[in-house]
Design an enzyme around this catalytic site. Structure first.
Site, PDB file in Angstrom:
ATOM      1  N   ASP A  13       0.810  -1.219   0.000  1.00 36.86           N
ATOM      2  CA  ASP A  13       0.000   0.000   0.000  1.00 36.86           C
ATOM      3  C   ASP A  13       0.848   1.276   0.000  1.00 36.86           C
ATOM      4  OD1 ASP A  13      -2.136  -1.763   0.250  1.00 36.86           O
ATOM      5  OD2 ASP A  13      -2.087  -1.643   2.442  1.00 36.86           O
ATOM      6  N   HIS A  43      -4.461  -2.618  -5.543  1.00 39.63           N
ATOM      7  CA  HIS A  43      -3.782  -1.430  -6.055  1.00 39.63           C
ATOM      8  C   HIS A  43      -4.830  -0.395  -6.444  1.00 39.63           C
ATOM      9  CE1 HIS A  43       0.117  -3.383  -6.445  1.00 39.63           C
ATOM     10  NE2 HIS A  43      -0.473  -4.402  -7.000  1.00 39.63           N
TER      11      HIS A  43
HETATM   12  P1  GTP Z   1      -0.611  -2.954  -2.662  1.00 45.62           P
HETATM   13  O1  GTP Z   1      -0.405  -3.817  -3.795  1.00 45.62           O
HETATM   14  O2  GTP Z   1      -1.802  -3.304  -1.840  1.00 45.62           O
HETATM   15  O3  GTP Z   1       0.567  -2.827  -1.814  1.00 45.62           O
HETATM   16  O4  GTP Z   1      -1.096  -1.481  -3.146  1.00 45.62           O
HETATM   17  P2  GTP Z   1      -0.529  -0.092  -3.618  1.00 45.62           P
HETATM   18  O5  GTP Z   1       0.915   0.030  -3.268  1.00 45.62           O
HETATM   19  O6  GTP Z   1      -0.887   0.099  -5.036  1.00 45.62           O
HETATM   20  O7  GTP Z   1      -1.274   0.985  -2.727  1.00 45.62           O
HETATM   21  P3  GTP Z   1      -2.836   1.192  -2.473  1.00 45.62           P
HETATM   22  O8  GTP Z   1      -3.415   1.607  -3.754  1.00 45.62           O
HETATM   23  O9  GTP Z   1      -3.406   0.034  -1.766  1.00 45.62           O
HETATM   24  O10 GTP Z   1      -2.837   2.371  -1.403  1.00 45.62           O
HETATM   25  C1  GTP Z   1      -2.288   3.629  -1.635  1.00 45.62           C
HETATM   26  C2  GTP Z   1      -3.359   4.719  -1.444  1.00 45.62           C
HETATM   27  O11 GTP Z   1      -2.743   5.992  -1.529  1.00 45.62           O
HETATM   28  C3  GTP Z   1      -4.418   4.722  -2.541  1.00 45.62           C
HETATM   29  O12 GTP Z   1      -5.625   5.182  -2.009  1.00 45.62           O
HETATM   30  C4  GTP Z   1      -3.856   5.741  -3.560  1.00 45.62           C
HETATM   31  O13 GTP Z   1      -4.851   6.335  -4.366  1.00 45.62           O
HETATM   32  C5  GTP Z   1      -3.243   6.744  -2.646  1.00 45.62           C
HETATM   33  N1  GTP Z   1      -2.080   7.477  -3.150  1.00 45.62           N
HETATM   34  C6  GTP Z   1      -1.039   7.015  -3.888  1.00 45.62           C
HETATM   35  N2  GTP Z   1      -0.114   7.982  -4.028  1.00 45.62           N
HETATM   36  C7  GTP Z   1      -0.587   9.060  -3.364  1.00 45.62           C
HETATM   37  C8  GTP Z   1      -0.074  10.377  -3.094  1.00 45.62           C
HETATM   38  O14 GTP Z   1       1.027  10.737  -3.483  1.00 45.62           O
HETATM   39  N3  GTP Z   1      -0.858  11.195  -2.353  1.00 45.62           N
HETATM   40  C9  GTP Z   1      -2.070  10.835  -1.859  1.00 45.62           C
HETATM   41  N4  GTP Z   1      -2.758  11.725  -1.141  1.00 45.62           N
HETATM   42  N5  GTP Z   1      -2.572   9.595  -2.072  1.00 45.62           N
HETATM   43  C10 GTP Z   1      -1.839   8.738  -2.801  1.00 45.62           C
HETATM   44  P1  IMP Z   2      -1.957 -12.804   2.899  1.00 43.08           P
HETATM   45  O1  IMP Z   2      -1.002 -12.319   1.866  1.00 43.08           O
HETATM   46  O2  IMP Z   2      -3.397 -12.602   2.529  1.00 43.08           O
HETATM   47  O3  IMP Z   2      -1.649 -14.191   3.340  1.00 43.08           O
HETATM   48  O4  IMP Z   2      -1.749 -11.900   4.201  1.00 43.08           O
HETATM   49  C1  IMP Z   2      -0.544 -11.933   4.958  1.00 43.08           C
HETATM   50  C2  IMP Z   2      -0.181 -10.527   5.437  1.00 43.08           C
HETATM   51  O5  IMP Z   2       0.160  -9.722   4.331  1.00 43.08           O
HETATM   52  C3  IMP Z   2      -1.312  -9.789   6.183  1.00 43.08           C
HETATM   53  O6  IMP Z   2      -0.722  -8.977   7.164  1.00 43.08           O
HETATM   54  C4  IMP Z   2      -1.920  -8.919   5.097  1.00 43.08           C
HETATM   55  O7  IMP Z   2      -2.558  -7.792   5.626  1.00 43.08           O
HETATM   56  C5  IMP Z   2      -0.660  -8.542   4.307  1.00 43.08           C
HETATM   57  N1  IMP Z   2      -0.913  -8.201   2.891  1.00 43.08           N
HETATM   58  C6  IMP Z   2      -1.086  -9.068   1.853  1.00 43.08           C
HETATM   59  N2  IMP Z   2      -1.262  -8.396   0.705  1.00 43.08           N
HETATM   60  C7  IMP Z   2      -1.186  -7.079   1.018  1.00 43.08           C
HETATM   61  C8  IMP Z   2      -1.262  -5.880   0.240  1.00 43.08           C
HETATM   62  O8  IMP Z   2      -1.427  -5.886  -0.976  1.00 43.08           O
HETATM   63  N3  IMP Z   2      -1.139  -4.713   0.918  1.00 43.08           N
HETATM   64  C9  IMP Z   2      -0.920  -4.679   2.256  1.00 43.08           C
HETATM   65  N4  IMP Z   2      -0.839  -5.771   3.021  1.00 43.08           N
HETATM   66  C10 IMP Z   2      -0.962  -6.954   2.410  1.00 43.08           C
HETATM   67 MG    MG Z   3      -2.956  -1.962  -1.529  1.00 49.95          MG
END
Ligand code: GTP
Ligand code: IMP
Ligand code: MG
Length: 337
Positions: A13, A43
């Site tokens: 995230d 994402h």
């Molecule tokens: P995972 O695969 O779950 O790790 O996801 P991710 O790395 O793509 O991130 P995810 O989208 O779950 O969470 C990031 C959050 O921050 C989302 O709501 C995005 O829209 C937001 N976001 C990303 N970059 C920025 C930024 O620079 N500023 C703000 N305010 N929000 C952002």
């Molecule tokens: P699993 O991958 O569902 O087995 O979860 C194992 C751990 O990884 C837990 O703490 C989840 O919250 C974390 N996790 C898995 N995928 C993500 C992701 O995309 N974003 C943030 N945490 C994750």
């Molecule tokens: Mg995410």
């Protein structure tokens, strides 16, 4: 010709979805390949005023010219794949989105096992997406592959051959990881981790690319830390403190409240070392410095934000080339130019 890998540097995230969307729209790679664990990811992509939540589709999908591939190492839930192909119909995913025949398949039983297990769902705090039980069956060599599923036939292609021949023909390839360094089965906070290594080397292996073919590794860090699920992190702050700083967050897949903490420079350094980082993308600087929201020139950042960014770069020792100042891809400072 460049082969780039992007991975998360913290606990997922970090804003990978946003960074990938920006980079793939801007750099126009021929192939965008999804690595990482599977549909446990969530994402977020914001583009042209619309917001998308994705679990499997490569986040670079907004670039309609690119071929979208899912590597053999990634677990596929056929229902999630079908849903996303429909949901993103206007981006013409069908015909340019393919999975490797060696992708292992998540079933309802895997998801049920994940949710029913007190150890997984409560102690570890998994996403309930079935990834852990599926990777376990893969190791036990009992799981089915995409090539065994008749309905997936039209979507399968030899991803490693596609990518390697693109590289050999001087094309640009972008490989996107999921989750983050702290969730790595090898290097994270075991047992509070996901079911696989999440570093750049494994991302390369996921899509069938050897280490000598990779040119750039971009590690994404959020300007503070968030974590969902259980497990330690040294710089955690209380929910009240996070609210005061206006940096509280909720998850894309599970809607769970994310735990929040301050940036950890030592952790970031180790993350960059093991990932072999050549560049850092730093996101959410606007959440810490609201006056920087939407800024897309470095000079327009406030002095406080510049000092904060410089301090991270100096401490970690890797250049920060992308600074994200908001969720939309236009909210980006690109220092590579
Ligand atoms: P995972 O695969 O779950 O790790 O996801 P991710 O790395 O793509 O991130 P995810 O989208 O779950 O969470 C990031 C959050 O921050 C989302 O709501 C995005 O829209 C937001 N976001 C990303 N970059 C920025 C930024 O620079 N500023 C703000 N305010 N929000 C952002
Ligand atoms: P699993 O991958 O569902 O087995 O979860 C194992 C751990 O990884 C837990 O703490 C989840 O919250 C974390 N996790 C898995 N995928 C993500 C992701 O995309 N974003 C943030 N945490 C994750
Ligand atoms: Mg995410």
């Amino acid at each position: 010709m460049t082969c780039t890998i992007l991975v998360g540097g913290q606990w997922g995230d970090e804003g990978k979805g946003k960074c990938i969307t920006y980079l793939c729209s801007n750099d126009n790679p021929d192939i965008i390949a999804r690595a990482g664990v599977g549909p446990n990811a969530g994402h977020s992509v914001e583009f042209n005023g619309e917001k998308y939540g994705l679990r499997l589709t490569p986040s670079g999908f907004v670039n309609k010219e690119s071929k979208l591939l899912i590597g053999a190492g990634v677990l596929v839930n056929p229902e999630v794949l079908e849903h996303e192909l429909e949901y993103l119909e206007k981006y013409d995913l069908k015909g340019r989105t393919f999975i490797d025949p060696r992708c292992a398949i998540i079933t309802k039983e895997h998801q049920e096992k994940d949710k029913a297990s007190q150890y997984l769902s409560k102690k570890i705090g998994t996403t309930g997406s079935g990834c852990g039980p599926a990777n376990s069956d893969r190791v036990l060599r009992t799981i089915k592959y995409a090539k065994d599923i008749k309905e997936l036939e039209e979507y399968t292609i030899d991803v490693s051959s596609e990518i390697n021949s693109a590289i050999d023909n001087g094309k640009d390839v972008f490989i996107e990881g999921s989750q983050g360094f702290g969730l790595s089965l090898y290097y994270g906070t075991y047992p509070y981790v996901t079911s696989k290594d999440t570093t750049a080397s494994t991302a390369a292996a996921d899509v069938g690319v050897g280490p000598t073919k990779v040119d750039e590794v971009i590690v994404v860090f959020k300007s503070y830390i968030t974590r969902v699920g259980e497990g330690p992190f040294d710089t955690e702050i209380s929910p009240e403190e996070a609210e005061k700083m206006h940096i509280e967050e909720y998850g894309v897949v599970t809607g769970r409240r994310r735990r929040v903490g301050l940036f950890d420079k030592e952790f970031a350094k180790r993350s960059c070392m093991i990932n072999g980082a050549t560049q850092i993308a730093l996101t959410c600087i606007d959440r810490l410095y609201p006056e920087c929201a939407g800024v897309n020139k470095y000079d327009d950042l406030s002095k406080e934000a510049k000092d904060y960014i410089q301090d991270i770069e100096d401490s970690v020792g890797v250049p920060i080339t992308i600074i994200s100042t908001g969720p939309d891809l236009v909210d980006t400072i690109d220092l590579r130019k």
